[in-house]
Write a protein that holds these residues in place. Sequence first.
Motif, short mmCIF file in Angstrom:
data_model
loop_
_atom_site.label_atom_id
_atom_site.label_comp_id
_atom_site.label_asym_id
_atom_site.label_seq_id
_atom_site.Cartn_x
_atom_site.Cartn_y
_atom_site.Cartn_z
N CYS A 12 0.80 -1.18 0.01
CA CYS A 12 -0.11 -0.11 0.02
C CYS A 12 0.97 1.22 -0.05
N HIS A 191 -8.37 -3.40 -2.28
CA HIS A 191 -9.29 -2.12 -1.56
C HIS A 191 -10.86 -2.72 -1.61
N GLU A 217 -2.10 -5.68 -3.29
CA GLU A 217 -1.32 -4.95 -2.42
C GLU A 217 -0.68 -6.17 -1.78
N ASP A 228 -3.27 0.24 5.62
CA ASP A 228 -3.97 -1.08 5.12
C ASP A 228 -3.33 -2.36 5.40
MN MN Z 1 -3.76 0.84 0.23
#
Ligand code: MN
Length: 340
Positions: A12, A191, A217, A228
């Motif tokens: 991220c 996400h 990610e 995140d």
């Molecule tokens: Mn992110």
Amino acid sequence: MYSSSLFILGPCSAESEQQVLATAAVIHDMAPNALFRAGLWKPRTNPGAFSGVGEKGLEWLIKVQDELGMPVATEVATPEHVTLCLNAGIRHLWIGARTTSNPIMVQAIAETIGATNEVTLYVKNPINPDIALWLGTIERFKEAGVKNIVAVHRGFSTLYSTAWRNAPVWSIPMELKRRYPDLLLLCDPSHIAGEATKVCEIAQEAMTIGYDGLMIECHISPDKALSDAAQQLTPDALGELLQTLPARSKNIATDNELAGLRQQIDEIDDALWQLILQRLDVAQQIGNYKRTHKMTVLQSERYEHILTHRLAWAKEHGVSEDIVRQVLEAIHAASIKKQV
Ligand code: MN
Ligand code: PEP
């Protein structure tokens, strides 16, 4: 532009030189054609949250590019970010969901990038399920002369809580693809999912549908990630995910079997639309009754009953509650309109 699927993989956020280089090296080993992603400027919801290392991380990203030969992508949220990235030699830039939602900033960024085919610009969908805003942002970049634009579907914030951090609302990216058939479309399952264990399911779904690639990610130690943390995959989990992606061709040839099934779909649709017309006709009669008896059109308890009953039915039949809710909302809205 790309002969096969496009993968953009990485953390991220860029957190340290060591984290960036170590993550890039392991990703490069398992996916030599992938681009590396890492955010330097992080638009966070809460003011106290880690907001990125900023400009100093550019050097780390350039090392990835120079030492591994892996092109890097990062998020730009202001014209200054664009200038810094272009001067540093970064040619893959993405516009985050929060920036896509901001036309004045988008216009300023578009004018800074200007007419070019040297930059590839990835445009994430806006936070809210507003296709016009996504299209408008893409149009602004096209009008500024940016030649290589790729759309990235990262899910939407919706009124209802769903199983996902950001509800996929697959109909929106599909509509985008219908309007711009030549636009490359990536999915960002990280996400959408919001949790590492759910990323694979969304990634597989997207590739089965026919997306052109994925942005995922991945962090060398997700539990220590500064942003995140819950959704970032370990390199091992990313490796497994990449192995399980379905290989599907975009062949559009039709044989008799497929043509027959499509004919059945057309017949079912005809019957379905006849029923919807009948339903609207009855709704109109209810509207007349309410007018005569001076009753308001919206009777919340009745709607609540229909919705609860249908969602329980969806669960029982293993149909997605999100989809059933969306269909019912559309039908209910049409009924209310008829009655008004
Ligand atoms: Mn992110
Ligand atoms: C990200 O890619 O880390 C990010 C902030 O994404 P989004 O703009 O989709 O929230």
